[in-house]
Design an enzyme around this catalytic site. Structure first.
Site, PDB file in Angstrom:
ATOM      1  N   LYS A   1      18.699 -13.461 106.649  1.00 34.98           N
ATOM      2  CA  LYS A   1      19.988 -13.501 105.956  1.00 34.98           C
ATOM      3  C   LYS A   1      19.777 -13.416 104.448  1.00 34.98           C
ATOM      4  CE  LYS A   1      23.545 -16.882 104.657  1.00 34.98           C
ATOM      5  NZ  LYS A   1      23.970 -18.298 104.781  1.00 34.98           N
TER       6      LYS A   1
ATOM      7  N   LYS B   1      33.835 -22.553  98.072  1.00 35.99           N
ATOM      8  CA  LYS B   1      33.075 -23.792  98.003  1.00 35.99           C
ATOM      9  C   LYS B   1      33.511 -24.625  96.797  1.00 35.99           C
ATOM     10  CE  LYS B   1      28.782 -21.754  99.835  1.00 35.99           C
ATOM     11  NZ  LYS B   1      28.559 -22.625 101.000  1.00 35.99           N
TER      12      LYS B   1
ATOM     13  N   ASP C   1      20.981 -18.551  98.763  1.00 37.35           N
ATOM     14  CA  ASP C   1      21.469 -18.178 100.088  1.00 37.35           C
ATOM     15  C   ASP C   1      20.880 -16.849 100.559  1.00 37.35           C
ATOM     16  OD1 ASP C   1      22.898 -19.163 102.225  1.00 37.35           O
ATOM     17  OD2 ASP C   1      24.743 -18.112 101.715  1.00 37.35           O
TER      18      ASP C   1
ATOM     19  N   GLU D   1      29.694 -17.178 106.811  1.00 39.25           N
ATOM     20  CA  GLU D   1      29.461 -15.736 106.697  1.00 39.25           C
ATOM     21  C   GLU D   1      28.073 -15.314 107.152  1.00 39.25           C
ATOM     22  OE1 GLU D   1      26.862 -17.075 103.841  1.00 39.25           O
ATOM     23  OE2 GLU D   1      28.903 -17.787 104.138  1.00 39.25           O
TER      24      GLU D   1
ATOM     25  N   ARG E   1      26.269 -16.137 109.725  1.00 36.04           N
ATOM     26  CA  ARG E   1      26.177 -15.785 111.146  1.00 36.04           C
ATOM     27  C   ARG E   1      26.839 -14.437 111.436  1.00 36.04           C
ATOM     28  NH1 ARG E   1      29.125 -21.233 112.617  1.00 36.04           N
ATOM     29  NH2 ARG E   1      28.004 -21.682 110.681  1.00 36.04           N
TER      30      ARG E   1
END
Length: 507
Positions: A269, A281, A292, A353, A355
């Protein structure tokens, strides 16, 4: 990167900079010291310093610098406490190696002679890892260039001699070379993950991935937004369409085995920045969402090392790269997305997001490449941090044999993982009234329901999913490790390389 070699005592000048000597808490003298008259003199010099002082220095991780002489030649000795010898393991050795490297840097010892302080052969590579990984620093954006240049100068000019009996020198030099290749891959991954979102977006990450084509047997393909959309990778399109930085899919192929041998599939990812999208957030610590992309950076690091190590395997890496931003074109809670494999997803939270993009990458990779097995990495859920803290990654999958072997490698590399269950009850939590499934399963078991979601896209291929939300970078509660400076850790790279090396024929 520091230069490391092994040598024998008769080949070096002990007066040259510093001699590092490990001290056991029980005061025992290693057999290699007893057998060498020069080392025995050093031991006598140390013991003459006084047992009261030495008692504290012998504790694990303690240091003392001692100026003395040997055959009328001045020498500097750096004493390092090893603690209880029966407690030494690979990770404690790795940490000691890092502490030695950092202390020598602090004292500006650029020529370092380390008397090998263990007999266990499996400790050699962890020592090298500690010596090298601890020297990493993300300093490219520092204003004080002179400070940056000084730090780089130390690494470039540092020469480390590990003094052994010479009986396994060729093997040791091979281990040093291999370990430095792995550490270089970790540095590559850390640099990408640490880079701020105004410097790394899906396009620039793809550009960085293209640099891997200089490695033997690696080719890199970049899919742009129009190609992604045409192929039906709508999970990736949905997440990425809120940003002016268009999504990319990075595909790295490594072929160094027979053409008809099925590849291993790695998926990472890479959300280059995650605001949460419409489900935005809180602002507190949102800056950390540059991390991320760490799953994708981990996979790129693995591929860099696989190529440079010339492992005799075939591997395909797929990194879906997006930026999750709120805008008039963002995907919304309530949307229903038709995924690559034909299943539909009801979006209840746009901050779930990772997944969405992983699901498309997994199903596409399996469909196109028919892999032996699949391993994915993602900073996927805050729930994993709540469950396991910031020093342990969660692992979930559909194949216990695969996960058990990954656990063995994790034990070797000191990268802690814990298997979470994937019981049928968790699938009930992601059922949707209007689609094949929904993209969140509620407050309970969030890490597991995310994995349950992903399992809908891996068919029956052996699969392991790593949730590295707590371990991808140093956070509150992260244990201090000399070889993990602040910021991105590169967690999982050493683990997977160990697994690939030791499970060549795993099916």
């Amino acid at each position: 990167m520091v230069n490391i070699i092994t040598t024998t005592l008769d080949k070096i000048d002990l007066s040259d900079n510093v001699v590092v000597v490990g001290l056991a808490e029980d005061g025992s003298i290693p057999i290699y010291v007893e057998k060498n008259s020069k080392l025995n003199q050093i031991s006598n010099k140390i013991n003459s310093f006084g047992q009261t002082h030495l008692k504290n220095i012998r504790k694990y991780g303690k240091f003392m610098t001692l100026a003395t002489s040997l055959d009328e030649t001045p020498i500097t000795i750096l004493l390092v406490g090893l603690g209880e010898l029966n407690k030494l393991n690979s990770d404690r050795i790795r940490h000691i190696g890092g502490l030695i490297s950092l202390r020598c840097k602090e004292l500006n010892f650029t020529r370092i002679n380390i008397l090998k302080f263990f007999s266990e052969p499996t400790f050699f590579e962890p020592l090298i890892e500690g010596l090298v990984l601890s020297q990493y620093e993300f300093s490219k954006f520092k204003e004080n260039k002179s400070e940056q240049d000084q730090d780089l100068s130390f690494s470039d000019n540092c020469n480390i001699n590990i003094i052994t009996d010479g009986s396994k020198r060729e093997e040791e030099l091979s281990q040093i070379n291999k370990t430095k290749i792995i550490c270089d891959a970790v540095f590559f991954s850390r640099d990408l993950a640490n880079s701020p979102p105004n410097h790394i977006n899906p396009g620039t990450l793809a550009h960085a991935a293209k640099s891997l084509e200089s490695t033997n047997n690696i080719t890199v393909q970049i899919l742009d937004q129009s190609q992604i959309k045409e192929m039906g990778l709508n999970g990736i399109i949905s997440v990425g369409k809120g940003s002016q930085n268009e999504p990319k899919v990075i595909i790295v192929n490594y072929n160094n085995s027979e053409k008809n041998e099925k590849p291993i599939l790695l998926v990472g990812k890479a959300v280059t920045f995650d605001t949460g999208g419409i489900s935005i957030k809180p602002s507190d610590r949102m800056d950390e969402m540059k991390f991320d992309k760490s799953g994708g950076c981990t996979v790129l690091g693995i591929m860099k090392a696989v190529g440079n190590l010339a492992l005799p395997i075939n591997v395909v890496a797929i990194i879906p790269a997006v930026e999750n931003m709120p805008s008039g074109s963002s995907y919304r809670p309530g949307d229903i997305v038709h995924m690559y494999n034909g299943k539909t997803v009801e979006v209840l939270n746009t901050d779930a997001e990772g997944r969405m993009i992983l699901a498309d990458a997994l199903s596409y990779g399996i469909s196109k490449y028919s892999p032996k097995y699949v391993i994915d990495f993602a900073t996927l859920t805050g729930a994993c941090i709540i469950a396991l803290g910031t020093n342990v990654a969660g692992v979930i999958g559909n194949n216990d044999k695969l996960i058990q072997q990954l656990k063995v490698s994790a034990g070797s590399t000191g990268e802690k993982i814990w298997q979470l269950p994937l019981y049928e009850e968790f699938f009930d939590l992601i059922k949707s009234n209007v689609a094949s499934m929904k993209n969140i399963g509620g407050r309970t078991g969030g890490t597991i329901t995310a994995a349950a979601f992903l399992s809908n896209f891996v068919e029956n291929i052996p699969w392991a999913h790593f949730d590295i939300a707590g371990t991808a970078w140093t956070q509150d509660g992260t244990a201090e490790k000399s070889y993990n400076p602040k910021g991105a850790t590169g967690f999982g790279i050493r683990l997977i390389l160990n697994f690939l090396e030791n499970n060549r024929n795993f099916v």
